[in-house]
Design a protein around this motif. Structure first.
Motif, PDB file in Angstrom:
ATOM      1  N   GLN A  76      47.101  35.028  45.315  1.00 58.24           N
ATOM      2  CA  GLN A  76      46.391  34.680  46.355  1.00 58.24           C
ATOM      3  C   GLN A  76      45.108  34.030  46.113  1.00 58.24           C
ATOM      4  O   GLN A  76      44.717  32.986  46.711  1.00 58.24           O
ATOM      5  CB  GLN A  76      46.295  35.833  47.272  1.00 58.24           C
ATOM      6  CG  GLN A  76      45.641  35.331  48.741  1.00 58.24           C
ATOM      7  CD  GLN A  76      44.131  35.323  48.862  1.00 58.24           C
ATOM      8  OE1 GLN A  76      43.295  36.221  48.200  1.00 58.24           O
ATOM      9  NE2 GLN A  76      43.637  34.410  49.642  1.00 58.24           N
ATOM     10  N   LYS A  77      44.529  34.429  44.948  1.00 50.60           N
ATOM     11  CA  LYS A  77      43.362  33.542  44.174  1.00 50.60           C
ATOM     12  C   LYS A  77      43.684  32.284  43.527  1.00 50.60           C
ATOM     13  O   LYS A  77      42.655  31.582  43.021  1.00 50.60           O
ATOM     14  CB  LYS A  77      42.614  34.571  43.738  1.00 50.60           C
ATOM     15  CG  LYS A  77      42.178  35.686  44.189  1.00 50.60           C
ATOM     16  CD  LYS A  77      41.350  35.514  45.331  1.00 50.60           C
ATOM     17  CE  LYS A  77      40.819  36.921  45.815  1.00 50.60           C
ATOM     18  NZ  LYS A  77      41.544  37.497  46.482  1.00 50.60           N
ATOM     19  N   CYS A  97      39.886  32.567  49.359  1.00 52.59           N
ATOM     20  CA  CYS A  97      39.819  33.169  48.017  1.00 52.59           C
ATOM     21  C   CYS A  97      38.631  33.210  47.003  1.00 52.59           C
ATOM     22  O   CYS A  97      38.793  33.279  45.644  1.00 52.59           O
ATOM     23  CB  CYS A  97      41.024  32.263  47.072  1.00 52.59           C
ATOM     24  SG  CYS A  97      40.472  30.283  46.977  1.00 52.59           S
TER      25      CYS A  97
END
Length: 510
Positions: A76-77, A97
């Motif tokens: 997700q980052k 993020c």
């Protein structure tokens, strides 16, 4: 004012402690939400399932699930890792993020080889503003980061080094929660699958303190008071919040008369904290004290109800007022928890009071950062392992996680105003405060109505309580000190709260 009454030994009979080999609790057979969710993997466990005959034990399964969810959090980052941390003021917020970790690699002198607490930093922050053990953690990650290449490349490596170490902390947390309540190992899945846990795991370095606190809870459940104190002292050397667990433990040990174990825990915590802090305190006091002065001097910040007040008032509260008011509120919360402990019909479980105390500390604070949910997740699982309530709370936290980044995108996008305006952000704050208050409310209800407590309904007393599990009360207040007496002899079998009725013999098979 109610008077305290000393309850003679034997007035309150202890709850029998289940033997270690008692049948484990299976959520898919006792929790409707867990049962519904299990349809994705074949449905609830069958009555004749052969358990304990495979390598896939609950601890191993849950640890792997936790690592898998942590990895999804890293994915997700990815937009930030590739560009958003380095280019564009608001893109790290629009992609939700953001992380402190890469920004502080250069901002706190790690890129230049400065020694935390001893070397003064250029800029507004003259010393590292984190507790000593967290500073050590950050420095170790800096040692693992290559010193060559562009600063962007180094910051990427620094984030990955920290992420690898935080992943180990995640596995430790999952294993500790899984093993703390012996008959409820599958409750650890709540930690492993918690979406807010995965989303916030690498925002900051909180997982180090959370892992040490989870380990402390585990060893306390095994009756090792001194080891609990040592681990709690180390956790407090990494983050301040773990020390508040000594408050609930005080009133529980008071009610149960377990003073020796309590003072062992306090002694272990003090010694461990001093071992970590004293060398830095003696030789770099100004740098060591920065965390405490910064915590005192920082203004009202994100996530707190104080921010809603400040941003909607023509005369916002001052920092000094908020510091004083927050201290008064948290002391009042502790007094309320103490009163609840002494007057409850049954002595509350340690995990219940630990969750309530940490939640009170966060709710009254002048900042409620999104990663603070990490402090609560393991305690919430031990206090209220009910999938419905846990997921309601997690939904509120995910909503806030998105809300704060959209608000920061709004404030950093200039005239474009991309994101969530101030009033919308206030609603996001309200949602996550109400979510935490909801979970606190159901835990308090479980304390006042022990038959509603899913842990005690399964037949346990306090499986995370260690020496408190099954102990007799020696000090109580109010109605709890005066058990009902029958006017005529009463010889019918007594039923203890939370102890399930035994099924007929033919229904006891798996």
């Amino acid at each position: 004012m109610p008077s305290a009454e000393m309850t003679p030994v034997g007035v309150h009979e202890p709850e029998p402690v289940r033997p270690p080999d008692a049948e484990p609790v299976r959520p898919t057979r006792e929790d409707e939400v867990a049962a519904a969710g299990s349809e994705l993997i074949g449905g609830p466990i069958g009555r004749r399932a052969l358990l304990g005959t495979t390598w896939w034990t609950p601890v191993r399964v849950i640890a792997l699930v936790a690592i898998g969810m942590f990895a999804l959090g890293l994915v997700q980052k990815a937009p930030c890792y590739h560009s958003a941390w380095f280019f564009g003021a608001s893109s790290q917020y629009t992609h939700a993020c953001y992380s402190d970790i890469p920004h502080l690699y250069q901002g706190r002198g790690f890129a230049d080889g400065l020694v935390p607490y001893f070397d003064k930093l250029p800029g507004d922050m003259d010393y590292l503003e984190y507790p000593v053990l967290t500073g050590v953690f950050m420095e170790v990650a800096a040692w693992l980061t290559p010193g060559s290449g562009s600063i962007q490349h180094q910051e990427q490596w620094y984030w990955f080094a920290n992420a690898g170490m935080l992943m180990v902390c995640t596995a430790v947390i999952a294993v500790c929660v899984t093993r703390t309540q012996r008959r409820r190992p599958w409750d650890g899945l709540l930690v492993a699958l918690a979406p807010a846990f995965a989303l916030t795991a690498t925002i900051n370095w909180d997982l180090l303190a959370v892992a040490l606190t989870a380990a402390a809870m585990l060893v306390w459940s095994r009756g090792r008071a001194l080891a609990f104190g040592v681990l709690l002292g180390l956790a407090t050397a990494a983050k301040l919040y773990p020390v508040v667990l000594l408050g609930p433990l005080l009133v529980l040990c008071w009610r149960a008369g377990r003073w020796r174990q309590y003072f062992q825990a306090v002694g272990g915590a003090v010694v461990a904290w001093l071992v970590v802090n004293l060398p830095v305190m003696l030789f770099a006091f100004q740098g060591w004290s920065k965390f405490y002065s910064f915590s005192h001097d920082r203004g009202i910040d994100f996530g707190s109800f104080w921010l809603i007040w400040a941003q909607n008032s023509s005369n916002p509260p001052t920092t000094d007022f908020v510091n004083t008011a927050a201290t008064v509120l948290v002391v009042l919360c502790f007094l309320g928890i103490a009163a609840l402990t002494f007057t409850a019909p049954r002595r509350p479980r340690f995990a219940q009071l630990a969750f309530l105390m940490v939640a009170a500390f966060i709710l009254t604070n002048k900042v409620y950062s999104p990663q603070y949910v990490l402090w609560l997740v393991p305690l919430a699982v031990l206090a209220r392992p009910k999938w419905r309530d846990f997921l309601i709370w997690q939904a509120c936290e995910v909503a806030y996680f998105l809300g704060i980044w959209m608000y920061l995108a709004y404030t950093t996008s200039g005239d474009a105003h991309k994101g969530l305006p101030t009033q919308g952000y206030h609603w996001a704050i309200a949602i996550h405060l109400l979510g935490t208050l909801y979970l606190c409310a159901v835990v308090v209800r479980d304390i006042l109505m022990p038959e509603r407590d899913v842990v005690r309904r399964a037949g346990d007393d306090d499986p995370s309580g260690g020496v408190l599990d099954g102990a007799e009360d020696v000090f109580v207040l109010g109605p709890a000190a005066r058990p009902a007496r029958h006017a005529a002899p009463f010889e019918a079998p007594q039923v203890a709260w939370g102890r399930p009725e035994q099924p007929p013999h033919e229904d006891r098979s798996l």
